[in-house]
Design a protein around this motif. Structure first.
Motif, PDB file in Angstrom:
ATOM      1  N   LEU A  83     -21.376   7.561  -8.945  1.00  0.00           N
ATOM      2  CA  LEU A  83     -20.902   6.379  -9.680  1.00  0.00           C
ATOM      3  C   LEU A  83     -19.703   6.692 -10.570  1.00  0.00           C
ATOM      4  N   PRO A  89     -21.074  -1.599 -15.928  1.00  0.00           N
ATOM      5  CA  PRO A  89     -22.439  -1.615 -15.383  1.00  0.00           C
ATOM      6  C   PRO A  89     -22.666  -2.761 -14.399  1.00  0.00           C
ATOM      7  N   GLU A  90     -21.982  -3.885 -14.606  1.00  0.00           N
ATOM      8  CA  GLU A  90     -22.194  -5.040 -13.702  1.00  0.00           C
ATOM      9  C   GLU A  90     -21.818  -4.691 -12.263  1.00  0.00           C
ATOM     10  N   ALA A  92     -22.523  -2.076 -10.743  1.00  0.00           N
ATOM     11  CA  ALA A  92     -23.677  -1.448 -10.105  1.00  0.00           C
ATOM     12  C   ALA A  92     -24.554  -2.509  -9.458  1.00  0.00           C
ATOM     13  N   GLU A  93     -24.641  -3.659 -10.132  1.00  0.00           N
ATOM     14  CA  GLU A  93     -25.437  -4.752  -9.582  1.00  0.00           C
ATOM     15  C   GLU A  93     -24.795  -5.280  -8.302  1.00  0.00           C
ATOM     16  N   THR A  98     -29.726  -0.901  -7.696  1.00  0.00           N
ATOM     17  CA  THR A  98     -31.162  -0.954  -7.990  1.00  0.00           C
ATOM     18  C   THR A  98     -31.994  -1.330  -6.753  1.00  0.00           C
ATOM     19  N   ILE A 115     -25.118   3.414 -15.693  1.00  0.00           N
ATOM     20  CA  ILE A 115     -26.203   2.482 -15.354  1.00  0.00           C
ATOM     21  C   ILE A 115     -27.538   2.916 -15.954  1.00  0.00           C
ATOM     22  N   PHE A 118     -30.408   0.582 -16.360  1.00  0.00           N
ATOM     23  CA  PHE A 118     -31.051  -0.014 -15.182  1.00  0.00           C
ATOM     24  C   PHE A 118     -31.991   0.955 -14.474  1.00  0.00           C
TER      25      PHE A 118
END
Ligand SMILES: Nc1ncnc2c1ncn2[C@@H]1O[C@H](COP(=O)(O)OP(=O)(O)O)[C@@H](O)[C@H]1O
Ligand SMILES: [Mg+2]
Length: 153
Positions: A83, A89-90, A92-93, A98, A115, A118
């Motif tokens: 990463l 962080p958004e 990663a979504e 996740t 992240i 999360f």
């Protein structure tokens, strides 16, 4: 928290440690891997891949961020994430980080810092210290179990 420190003096020894780590995993584990550029995170990932019976060569997934490999256990995939390039962080979504936190995946995450909110608390944290030709200290911390230990052979 169980903490263990391993020392390695060559990439081959770090590969071996990764292979030994593989023997402790059953699926569902999340491994957060910390260390500077060149510390040996991807070398350890390669060793874990070997230990899990991944046939393809594990490479640094810098451009794809997430790489999924079949293992010798057909029910379990090895998921290698890097990463480093994430800025928010958004993101990663958006790339579905996740989605891989499941019992049929073993996740190894290089540069997990962005992240960390999360990532479930049940995880294995590994810090690699040292660079260049120096010996590495590879520090394991986990709350999976009190007596979690990697064999040193
Ligand atoms: N004991 C050691 N363990 C792991 N890598 C080592 C060791 N000693 C020297 N190296 C070298 O350090 C580099 C680590 O690179 P890499 O695994 O890509 O780092 P990272 O993924 O942490 O940025 C490799 O060139 C490797 O040959
Ligand atoms: Mg790397």
């Amino acid at each position: 928290m169980a903490e263990h420190v391993y020392k390695t003096s060559s990439p081959e020894e770090t590969i071996r440690l990764g292979q030994n780590l593989a023997r402790t995993l059953n699926g569902g584990e999340i491994i957060c891997l910390y260390g500077d550029l060149g510390a040996g995170k991807t070398v350890l990932a390669k060793g874990l891949g070997v230990g899990l019976g991944v046939k393809q060569e594990i490479t640094s997934p810098t451009f794809t961020l997430i790489q999924e490999y079949p293992t010798s256990n057909e029910k379990i995939a090895f998921v290698h994430m890097d990463l480093y390039r994430l800025q928010h962080p958004e993101e990663a979504e958006i790339i579905g980080v996740t989605d891989y936190f499941r019992d049929d995946c073993i996740c190894l995450i290089e540069w997990p810092e962005i992240i960390s909110d999360f990532i479930p608390n049940d995880r294995i944290e590994i810090v690699i210290q040292g660079s260049g030709e120096l010996q590495r200290s590879i520090i394991f911390n986990t709350n999976y179990s009190e007596d979690y230990e990697i064999s040193n052979d």
